[in-house]
Design an enzyme around this catalytic site. Structure first.
Site, PDB file in Angstrom:
ATOM      1  N   LEU A 156       0.829  -1.200   0.000  1.00 22.54           N
ATOM      2  CA  LEU A 156       0.000   0.000   0.000  1.00 22.54           C
ATOM      3  C   LEU A 156       0.860   1.245   0.000  1.00 22.54           C
ATOM      4  CD1 LEU A 156      -2.593   1.712   0.475  1.00 22.54           C
ATOM      5  CD2 LEU A 156      -2.328   1.213   2.928  1.00 22.54           C
ATOM      6  N   SER A 157       0.578   2.182  -0.882  1.00 28.64           N
ATOM      7  CA  SER A 157       1.190   3.500  -0.885  1.00 28.64           C
ATOM      8  C   SER A 157       2.706   3.394  -1.032  1.00 28.64           C
ATOM      9  CB  SER A 157       0.777   4.264   0.367  1.00 28.64           C
ATOM     10  OG  SER A 157       1.025   5.635   0.220  1.00 28.64           O
ATOM     11  N   ALA A 158       3.492   3.804  -0.022  1.00 29.09           N
ATOM     12  CA  ALA A 158       4.934   3.629  -0.119  1.00 29.09           C
ATOM     13  C   ALA A 158       5.280   2.151  -0.282  1.00 29.09           C
ATOM     14  CB  ALA A 158       5.622   4.199   1.117  1.00 29.09           C
ATOM     15  N   GLY A 160       3.366   0.126  -1.828  1.00 30.58           N
ATOM     16  CA  GLY A 160       3.035  -0.139  -3.218  1.00 30.58           C
ATOM     17  C   GLY A 160       4.144   0.300  -4.159  1.00 30.58           C
ATOM     18  N   GLY A 161       4.752   1.455  -3.873  1.00 31.26           N
ATOM     19  CA  GLY A 161       5.891   1.889  -4.673  1.00 31.26           C
ATOM     20  C   GLY A 161       7.041   0.916  -4.582  1.00 31.26           C
TER      21      GLY A 161
END
Length: 491
Positions: A156-158, A160-161
């Site tokens: 998720l989010s970071a 996810g990156g």
């Protein structure tokens, strides 16, 4: 202007931009390491750990050797324990039988406890946090006997990156990935460039985005991971343009176009777009959740397609972990829903409708023991023959169906092309709305895919997702919208 606490944290990070997943809920202390809770256990001694991470693991009781392995990465200021408690992955692990590793970073690495998706010293092959995560995978393989060919990563989010970076740097380790509210692989290579990626990634062609993946492991010629991309249309932390860039990046890596092979509607106002590889198997899937902000989609409940718990940045819409797991084949189906299994049934046709029923037929598939019929993304029947009548429907309503063949071992093959059946009746007069594309999506009359807006039901392309394009939509029957810019009668 940032709140004072964020200004202090950003100064501590010596950074002008760090992914602010939980900026609205940060306290005056940064996130601390999670204590093991319930079935979540900390694992030590998993390698040299160049990224200074912590490893937590959830293993269902009695898990056999050769089971799949999922790596789940939390967002900024979150912990492994929060992701364990709310993401839904542990309950799916119990149901389907796989191991889950929850890596954790802390404020010792980053003031906001973000994974370093923007730092080449952390997110590239053989370095930093990325190397530590792969060491955790190797530890799980050694201690649990995990299936080398069925290792997946999601975040998720970071997180996810970092997931996208891991898929690019380690295609020989991960068979699939899922990026939720995240960033394209190698979108930023410094903290100063991170916020630019969040609000609007670089204007690159699909080939240029794909080149970033190919450059992450030069010379690699093996199979690429299958990638799911989850994004809320009202995410103003990591903007929806990132989902478009991710789609462009991974379809290019797979050598396929950016036009969906199929599009359907799932619970939670979610539109799924499928991009098939040359063998007809889904290689990339995007899931656009209309009206959802920044977070991981979950759907608390006891239904077969529900999982997770609602909490800060775990948003009650749809169980993304369930649909991701099905996409990867963790439910016992084939990864991508087909490929090496049975082909998609041809000739799926609506043969008739009444006010409460819709009848379908299709061509037989050699080797099929039965068929799975899906209505609006939900399984409704498993007939043994090549026809089915769906009952208990609402008059004057459009329903979307796909059919997949199931072999004698219970493995579902590729899904058919989608067909729409509209039940008869429904005396309510047509309604018309004239509004910007942005407002039509916000009102639930249309949805976005890849930066464009499509009318619900008819799937008519309305143009770019913004406030500068205006259309008139006509609804008839209920839930089915068509463009009526030339004039809209409501009788």
């Amino acid at each position: 202007m940032r709140p004072p606490i964020l200004r202090r944290l950003f100064r501590r990070a010596a950074s002008t931009a760090v992914l602010g997943l939980l900026a609205a809920t940060l306290s005056t202390t940064a996130a601390q390491p999670a204590a093991a809770a319930g079935g979540l256990q900390q694992v030590t001694g998993f390698g040299s750990n160049p990224g200074n991470l912590q490893m937590y693991e959830y293993t269902p009781a009695g898990l056999p050797a050769n089971a799949p392995l999922v790596v789940a990465l939390h967002g900024c200021a979150q912990t492994a324990d929060a992701y364990y408690a709310n993401s839904g992955w542990p309950e799916l692990a119990d149901r389907w039988g796989f191991d889950v590793v929850f890596p954790q970073t802390t404020s010792a690495n980053n003031a906001l406890s973000c994974f370093g998706w923007f730092d080449p010293a952390e997110d590239t092959r053989g370095k930093g946090e990325a190397a530590s995560i792969v060491q955790m995978v190797e530890k799980a393989k050694q201690s649990r006997g995990s299936d080398t060919g069925r290792v997946y990563v999601t975040g998720l989010s970071a997180g996810g990156g970092m997931t996208a970076d891991l898929l690019a740097a380690y295609p020989d380790v991960f068979a699939g990935g899922s990026v939720a509210s995240g960033l394209p692989a190698q979108c930023a290579t410094s903290q100063a460039a991170a916020s630019g990626c969040q609000t609007g990634p670089q204007k690159l062609t699909p080939t240029q985005w794909g080149d970033k993946v190919r450059a992450a492991y030069p010379g690699y010629s093996g199979p690429r991971p299958r990638v799911a991309i989850w994004q809320g249309t009202s995410d103003y932390t990591v903007y929806p343009a990132n989902a478009t860039a991710l789609r462009d990046q991974w379809t290019d890596v797979w050598g396929i176009g950016q036009t969906p092979s199929a599009t359907d509607t799932l619970p939670g106002n979610t539109t799924r777009s499928v991009y098939n590889d040359s063998a007809g198997r889904p290689a990339v899937e995007t899931y656009s959740v209309s009206g959802m902000g920044h977070g991981l989609p979950v759907s608390p409940g006891t239904g077969a397609q529900q999982c997770g718990k609602a909490a800060a940045y775990f948003l009650n819409t749809i169980c993304s972990s369930y649909y991701t797991g099905v996409f990867w084949g963790l439910d016992g189906g084939n990864p991508g829903g087909g490929g090496d299994g049975l082909p998609a049934p041809a000739g799926v046709t609506v043969t008739g409708t009444t006010g409460t029923t819709a009848s379908l037929s299709w061509n037989a598939v050699a080797g099929a023991a039965s068929y799975t019929v899906m209505r609006d993304g939900t399984k409704v029947a498993s007939p043994s023959g090549t026809a089915y009548t769906d009952t208990g429907l609402t008059a004057g309503t459009a329903y979307r169906y796909t059919v997949a063949a199931v072999d004698s071992a219970g493995a579902a093959g590729a899904a058919s092309a989608q067909v729409t059946a509209t039940t008869t009746g429904g005396s309510a007069p047509a309604k018309c709305w004239t509004a910007t594309n942005y407002a039509q999506v916000a009102a639930g009359r249309a949805h976005t895919t890849g930066g464009y807006v499509y009318a619900n039901g008819s799937e008519a392309n309305m143009g770019l997702y913004n406030v500068f394009v205006t259309h008139t939509l006509k609804e008839s029957p209920a839930g089915y919208f068509v463009i009526a810019d030339s004039g809209c009668t409501t009788g």
